[in-house]
Design an enzyme around this catalytic site. Structure first.
Site, PDB file in Angstrom:
ATOM      1  N   ASP A 133     -11.129  -5.280  12.656  1.00 37.26           N
ATOM      2  CA  ASP A 133     -10.409  -4.175  12.031  1.00 37.26           C
ATOM      3  C   ASP A 133     -10.533  -4.161  10.524  1.00 37.26           C
ATOM      4  O   ASP A 133     -10.907  -5.142   9.908  1.00 37.26           O
ATOM      5  CB  ASP A 133      -8.908  -4.349  12.327  1.00 37.26           C
ATOM      6  CG  ASP A 133      -8.533  -3.757  13.651  1.00 37.26           C
ATOM      7  OD1 ASP A 133      -9.381  -3.111  14.268  1.00 37.26           O
ATOM      8  OD2 ASP A 133      -7.368  -3.947  14.051  1.00 37.26           O
ATOM      9  N   LYS A 136     -10.178   2.057  11.386  1.00 42.87           N
ATOM     10  CA  LYS A 136      -8.757   2.380  11.472  1.00 42.87           C
ATOM     11  C   LYS A 136      -8.043   2.068  10.175  1.00 42.87           C
ATOM     12  O   LYS A 136      -7.309   1.107  10.028  1.00 42.87           O
ATOM     13  CB  LYS A 136      -8.062   1.583  12.591  1.00 42.87           C
ATOM     14  CG  LYS A 136      -8.555   1.922  13.953  1.00 42.87           C
ATOM     15  CD  LYS A 136      -7.606   2.812  14.673  1.00 42.87           C
ATOM     16  CE  LYS A 136      -7.171   2.187  15.977  1.00 42.87           C
ATOM     17  NZ  LYS A 136      -5.768   2.186  16.121  1.00 42.87           N
ATOM     18  N   MET A 183       3.699  -0.060   7.301  1.00 41.56           N
ATOM     19  CA  MET A 183       3.134   1.303   7.249  1.00 41.56           C
ATOM     20  C   MET A 183       4.121   2.323   6.682  1.00 41.56           C
ATOM     21  O   MET A 183       4.197   3.448   7.161  1.00 41.56           O
ATOM     22  CB  MET A 183       2.714   1.759   8.667  1.00 41.56           C
ATOM     23  CG  MET A 183       1.655   0.885   9.297  1.00 41.56           C
ATOM     24  SD  MET A 183       1.298   1.327  11.009  1.00 41.56           S
ATOM     25  CE  MET A 183       2.581   0.457  11.895  1.00 41.56           C
TER      26      MET A 183
HETATM   27  N1  SAH Z   1      -0.698  -6.413  13.151  1.00 36.32           N
HETATM   28  C1  SAH Z   1      -0.485  -6.335  11.720  1.00 36.32           C
HETATM   29  C2  SAH Z   1       0.134  -5.033  11.283  1.00 36.32           C
HETATM   30  C3  SAH Z   1      -0.720  -3.824  11.493  1.00 36.32           C
HETATM   31  S1  SAH Z   1       0.054  -2.351  10.979  1.00 36.32           S
HETATM   32  C4  SAH Z   1       0.367  -7.531  11.283  1.00 36.32           C
HETATM   33  O1  SAH Z   1       0.879  -8.268  12.130  1.00 36.32           O
HETATM   34  O2  SAH Z   1       0.512  -7.716  10.071  1.00 36.32           O
HETATM   35  C5  SAH Z   1      -0.659  -2.091   9.405  1.00 36.32           C
HETATM   36  C6  SAH Z   1       0.355  -2.317   8.315  1.00 36.32           C
HETATM   37  O3  SAH Z   1       0.554  -3.709   8.128  1.00 36.32           O
HETATM   38  C7  SAH Z   1      -0.046  -1.826   6.953  1.00 36.32           C
HETATM   39  O4  SAH Z   1       0.192  -0.441   6.809  1.00 36.32           O
HETATM   40  C8  SAH Z   1       0.851  -2.628   6.061  1.00 36.32           C
HETATM   41  O5  SAH Z   1       2.150  -2.119   6.055  1.00 36.32           O
HETATM   42  C9  SAH Z   1       0.887  -3.958   6.788  1.00 36.32           C
HETATM   43  N2  SAH Z   1      -0.062  -4.935   6.251  1.00 36.32           N
HETATM   44  C10 SAH Z   1      -1.058  -5.544   6.901  1.00 36.32           C
HETATM   45  N3  SAH Z   1      -1.690  -6.430   6.109  1.00 36.32           N
HETATM   46  C11 SAH Z   1      -1.063  -6.379   4.929  1.00 36.32           C
HETATM   47  C12 SAH Z   1      -1.211  -7.061   3.696  1.00 36.32           C
HETATM   48  N4  SAH Z   1      -2.157  -7.975   3.513  1.00 36.32           N
HETATM   49  N5  SAH Z   1      -0.365  -6.758   2.694  1.00 36.32           N
HETATM   50  C13 SAH Z   1       0.604  -5.841   2.850  1.00 36.32           C
HETATM   51  N6  SAH Z   1       0.781  -5.173   3.970  1.00 36.32           N
HETATM   52  C14 SAH Z   1      -0.025  -5.431   5.011  1.00 36.32           C
END
Ligand code: SAH
Length: 516
Positions: free
Chosen positions: A39, A61, A177
């Protein structure tokens, strides 16, 4: 005929961004993957664990941008690959089962009768809080946390989130998000009873060198985020624990945090310098200015290998000379025993050590470890009428063969490898410098300086000065520094003793003194 064996799909949490935050199990599976579907949020640096011949598929995505593949396509792709008998790793940002649609993917696998396994990951909520210096729970502040998605419009009547309950129902709230809907989210929380003075942090690209964070309250955070231009991916952390950040903010306080450092190295050199700078928070861009490749034709060497016993000397002038010579020797079905005739000379200690690893002890080392030094030592021995073989780079200084020929030796130069400038990097480097994003460039040898300059291709001294105007230059030692000044630039940092750890130390000192 036996039935074809089905493959298996491993949903692996990549962690939040820092490639060091994947689990041991996740790394193990990547190292054995035959197909990897990854991803946007999974660190591309993790792909270095994947075997070279594995199939890499980018599933994309990115919020708001046209999706590379729809979720249905991804689901189907996983099923199809598994049915070809492959080991498939589905690498997902953070944890696969937290707002990652991992549940949907394994439901489809399960329905299709495909074996699967799920490996949890460090989710971005806990990582963002930790890397912003915020303990997500704390005995004195909160005993509960809730993870929410901010993707849904909270004013929608059919929202899946009961904002009235959640607003005051959990001590710490972490919203994934949520950047686009931030104004409505904070309004909603306040409308449902959360104190407008509640501290809020917003953290972007948590745990990576690009991390940025801002802090405010429910009242002020919308303006702060807008003014600072923070965009997704970012997390919103709401709760009293945010106050602890002042004391705990460890990650962003590292001495080189936010510094963009161009590290010019040859690709083959170990990356101790990068590791040392990154350990101190530096955001390193590696520009391997030289790439080593085999030569197109081994005609010369092959011929000489047939008559090695006629040689009096074989001279090794570089590590790569040794490496590529032996590779070719082995390819021809020969080994170190074929070298028992000629005397073996090495230009320096490292080259002699490498020779020994191939089973050959050098008979001669010069007093001074340079081509000139080697020539001089050989001349002392008398080289007239002697046959000398030099396996070396396609393009190299001619001083050694010429000096020996001048003294009456029969010298054959056999090109065994070549230096090439990696393509594509030129534009990227130029762009980085033009945009003024580069804070520092490091040089660890004169050839890295020369290669850097040819890559920048400034055209004129004044153009070069303009591009490098704001850039700090760090060099490992006086010879490298002289090459820099000879080219009209100034050296800002040079350690007292010329080792990589000292260079790192000196760079850290430089920035610590600038921002005490
Ligand atoms: N499965 C992922 C989340 C996916 S949804 C997890 O467990 O982290 C995608 C959202 O995750 C983004 O819009 C943001 O809000 C957050 N996100 C993912 N990686 C991030 C990062 N390195 N820093 C800040 N927000 C992050």
């Amino acid at each position: 005929m036996s039935k074809k064996r089905n493959g298996k799909v491993y949903l692996v949490g990549a962690g939040p961004g820092d490639p060091g935050l994947i689990t041991v199990r996740g790394k193990f599976l990547l190292e054995r993957a035959e197909v990897v579907v990854y991803d946007y949020l999974a660190s591309p640096k993790l792909l270095k664990h994947v075997p070279q011949d594995a199939e890499l598929i980018y599933a994309g995505k990115k919020g708001g941008v046209k999706h590379t593949h729809t979720q249905e396509e991804i689901n189907q792709m996983l099923v199809d690959w598994a049915k070809t008998g492959k080991n498939v790793v589905r690498l997902k940002g953070g944890d696969p089962f937290i707002f990652g649609r991992g549940g949907e993917e394994v439901e489809v696998l399960s329905k299709s009768g495909v074996d699967f396994e799920v490996v949890p990951g460090v989710t971005s909520a806990t990582a963002a809080a930790t890397y912003a210096g915020i303990p997500i729970t704390h005995r004195e502040y909160t005993a509960s946390v809730a993870f929410l998605t901010g993707h849904e419009d909270p004013t929608k009547p059919d929202s899946n989130i009961d904002w009235a309950k959640i607003a005051t129902g959990a001590g710490t709230l972490v919203v994934y998000m949520g950047i686009k809907n931030l104004p409505i989210i904070v309004k909603n929380l306040v409308a449902h009873g959360r104190d407008p003075k509640t501290p809020v942090a917003v953290v972007r690209w948590a745990s990576t060198p690009e991390q940025r964070s801002v802090v405010g309250t429910l009242e002020t955070i919308t303006d702060i985020v807008r003014e600072s231009g923070i965009k997704p991916p970012a997390l919103i952390i709401v709760g009293e624990v945010v106050k602890l950040r002042d004391a705990i903010n460890w990650f962003e306080k590292r001495p080189l945090f936010g510094k963009r450092i161009v590290v010019t190295r040859t690709r083959e050199q170990a990356s101790d310098l990068m590791a040392g700078l990154e350990e101190n928070g530096g955001n390193c861009l590696e520009f391997s200015t030289i790439k080593i490749e085999p030569v197109e034709s081994y005609e010369v060497l092959d011929e000489e290998l047939e008559r090695l016993e006629e040689y009096h000397w074989i001279l090794f002038t570089s590590l790569n000379g040794v490496k590529y010579f032996f590779e070719r020797l082995y390819t021809k079905g020969m080994d170190a025993r074929s070298m028992k005739g000629p005397g073996i000379a090495a230009v320096g200690k490292a080259t002699a050590d490498l020779l020994l690893e191939y089973g050959v002890r050098a008979d001669l080392l010069p007093a001074v470890f340079t081509g000139e030094g080697l020539a001089e030592t050989l001349l002392d021995q008398g080289v007239e009428g002697r046959n000398v073989l030099i396996p070396r780079a396609e393009k190299a200084r001619e001083i050694l063969p010429e000096t020996l020929r001048g003294a009456g030796a029969q010298v054959t130069v056999a090109p065994v490898y070549k230096n090439v400038s990696p393509e594509g990097k030129r534009e990227q480097l130029r762009e980085e410098l033009e945009s003024g994003k580069v804070d520092m460039v490091t040089f660890t040898s004169s050839s890295t300086v020369r290669n850097f300059l040819s890559m920048v291709d400034a055209g004129s001294d004044s153009e070069l000065k303009r591009l490098m105007h704001e850039v700090t230059i760090a060099t490992i030692g006086p010879i490298t520094a002289k090459t820099v000044t000879d080219n009209g630039l100034e050296v800002d940092i040079q350690p007292g003793s010329h080792t990589i750890p000292d260079l790192v130390h000196e760079i850290v000192e430089y920035y610590s003194n600038m921002h005490p």
